[in-house]
Design a protein around this motif. Structure first.
Motif, PDB file in Angstrom:
ATOM      1  N   CYS A 170     -11.389 -39.051  75.408  1.00 51.31           N
ATOM      2  CA  CYS A 170      -9.639 -38.733  75.116  1.00 51.31           C
ATOM      3  C   CYS A 170      -9.271 -37.284  75.200  1.00 51.31           C
ATOM      4  O   CYS A 170      -8.366 -36.750  75.634  1.00 51.31           O
ATOM      5  N   ARG A 171     -10.630 -36.414  75.865  1.00 49.65           N
ATOM      6  CA  ARG A 171      -9.354 -34.745  74.915  1.00 49.65           C
ATOM      7  C   ARG A 171      -9.541 -34.350  77.011  1.00 49.65           C
ATOM      8  O   ARG A 171      -8.821 -33.899  77.057  1.00 49.65           O
ATOM      9  N   LEU A 172     -10.323 -35.593  77.705  1.00 51.74           N
ATOM     10  CA  LEU A 172      -9.922 -34.633  79.210  1.00 51.74           C
ATOM     11  C   LEU A 172      -8.640 -34.890  80.056  1.00 51.74           C
ATOM     12  O   LEU A 172      -7.893 -35.846  79.790  1.00 51.74           O
ATOM     13  N   ARG A 173      -8.667 -34.101  80.088  1.00 52.72           N
ATOM     14  CA  ARG A 173      -7.201 -33.564  81.549  1.00 52.72           C
ATOM     15  C   ARG A 173      -7.790 -33.446  82.889  1.00 52.72           C
ATOM     16  O   ARG A 173      -7.862 -31.872  83.404  1.00 52.72           O
ATOM     17  N   HIS A 174      -7.557 -34.231  83.849  1.00 47.71           N
ATOM     18  CA  HIS A 174      -7.969 -34.368  85.503  1.00 47.71           C
ATOM     19  C   HIS A 174      -6.908 -34.825  85.929  1.00 47.71           C
ATOM     20  O   HIS A 174      -6.688 -35.750  85.667  1.00 47.71           O
ATOM     21  N   PRO A 175      -6.364 -34.035  87.213  1.00 45.32           N
ATOM     22  CA  PRO A 175      -5.984 -35.547  88.446  1.00 45.32           C
ATOM     23  C   PRO A 175      -6.939 -36.508  88.860  1.00 45.32           C
ATOM     24  O   PRO A 175      -6.150 -37.539  88.894  1.00 45.32           O
ATOM     25  N   ARG A 230      -6.852 -41.292  82.855  1.00 42.64           N
ATOM     26  CA  ARG A 230      -6.872 -41.230  80.995  1.00 42.64           C
ATOM     27  C   ARG A 230      -7.660 -42.126  80.419  1.00 42.64           C
ATOM     28  O   ARG A 230      -7.125 -43.404  80.304  1.00 42.64           O
ATOM     29  N   LEU A 288      -7.198 -42.397  75.880  1.00 43.11           N
ATOM     30  CA  LEU A 288      -5.645 -42.449  75.357  1.00 43.11           C
ATOM     31  C   LEU A 288      -6.539 -42.013  73.865  1.00 43.11           C
ATOM     32  O   LEU A 288      -6.183 -42.060  73.293  1.00 43.11           O
ATOM     33  N   GLU A 317      -5.338 -46.000  80.743  1.00 40.19           N
ATOM     34  CA  GLU A 317      -3.669 -45.568  80.876  1.00 40.19           C
ATOM     35  C   GLU A 317      -3.995 -47.079  81.986  1.00 40.19           C
ATOM     36  O   GLU A 317      -5.438 -47.167  83.116  1.00 40.19           O
ATOM     37  N   LYS A 356      -8.356 -41.513  91.796  1.00 42.24           N
ATOM     38  CA  LYS A 356      -9.552 -41.432  90.405  1.00 42.24           C
ATOM     39  C   LYS A 356     -10.104 -42.050  89.985  1.00 42.24           C
ATOM     40  O   LYS A 356     -11.001 -42.960  90.387  1.00 42.24           O
ATOM     41  N   ALA A 375     -14.149 -29.515  83.127  1.00 39.13           N
ATOM     42  CA  ALA A 375     -13.530 -29.785  82.647  1.00 39.13           C
ATOM     43  C   ALA A 375     -12.825 -30.150  81.256  1.00 39.13           C
ATOM     44  O   ALA A 375     -11.897 -30.219  80.528  1.00 39.13           O
TER      45      ALA A 375
END
Length: 243
Positions: free
Chosen positions: A23-28, A32, A34, A49, A99, A241
């Motif tokens: 949940c802490r990962l942020r990568h395009p 995601r 949540l 997501e 993704k 990441a």
């Protein structure tokens, strides 16, 4: 059941807690996560997501793709994962972005709650056609060793499927047969007609000796992706990441 209840519950709890890091990962280029909840001891709920699109395997649809499209998707190498394959990569509805999904959660939970024999626990988890030689005991020790390098191999196998329309070693029926094929021949050769740049890029992903495989950052700087010119901005690989 019985005496196993406490230990299994503890394993499930540890697995769920470790996956909260997702949940802490942020990568395009990864889906995601949540929220992860455990409303009951035997119930785990994952909120992710909603993605519009289709898997890369369905996008390929058994047809070789042209090199510009292979290049577009190869600029987005998603690692480390342990089961990279074209079914776990979603091509967004615009057909230009990808993704990564199924980011290891099912593997860890399966290992935590399944009742497997000692011999089966030593078998690698993942998709047979995309397994690196070291996971199959080909050319190295028989111990299962997941690594960034094994993900790079699997990524190379995805490049092969984009270039050929088929999974590598599609006719192999078992881990043993796959290991024997790789041990004798190495990675599956790309089809005729592909550029020297793509062939070299692919070879750097699928070196039999994992120590000779290039890192994600090195691959992003390869001529196949840059056209001989370093791009001013690189996609950040997932190696960092979660840090």
């Amino acid at each position: 059941l019985g005496d196993e209840l406490t230990s299994v519950s503890s394993e499930i709890h540890r697995a769920v807690e470790s996956e909260r890091n997702l949940c802490r990962l942020r990568h395009p280029n990864i889906v995601r996560f949540l929220h992860i909840a455990q409303p009951e001891p035997a119930t785990v709920v994952v909120f992710m997501e909603l993605l519009d699109g289709r898997s890369l395997e369905r996008f390929i649809d058994n047809r070789p793709r042209d090199e510009p499209k292979i290049r577009d998707f190869s600029e987005q190498p998603p690692v480390i994962h342990r089961d990279i394959n074209c079914s776990n990569i979603i091509v967004r509805a615009d057909n230009t972005r990808i993704k990564l999904i199924d980011f290891g959660l099912s593997i860890k939970l399966e290992q935590s709650v399944s009742h497997m024999s000692a011999s089966s626990q030593s078998l690698p988890k993942g998709t047979l056609n995309f397994m690196a030689p070291e996971l199959l005991g080909a050319g190295e020790s028989d111990s299962v060793q997941y690594s960034r390098e094994s993900d790079i191999w699997a990524f190379g196998c995805s490049v092969f499927q984009m270039a050929s329309g088929a999974r590598p070693f599609a006719n192999a029926k078992s881990l043993l047969e796959m290991a024997q094929l790789i041990d004798r021949k190495g990675a599956h050769a790309l089809p005729d007609g592909r550029s020297a740049e793509l062939r070299d890029f692919y070879s750097r992903c699928t070196a039999k000796d994992r120590r000779r495989r290039k890192s994600a950052q090195e691959l992003l700087e390869h001529e196949f992706l840059t056209g001989g010119k370093l791009k001013p901005r690189f996609l950040r690989s997932l190696f960092g990441a979660g840090q």
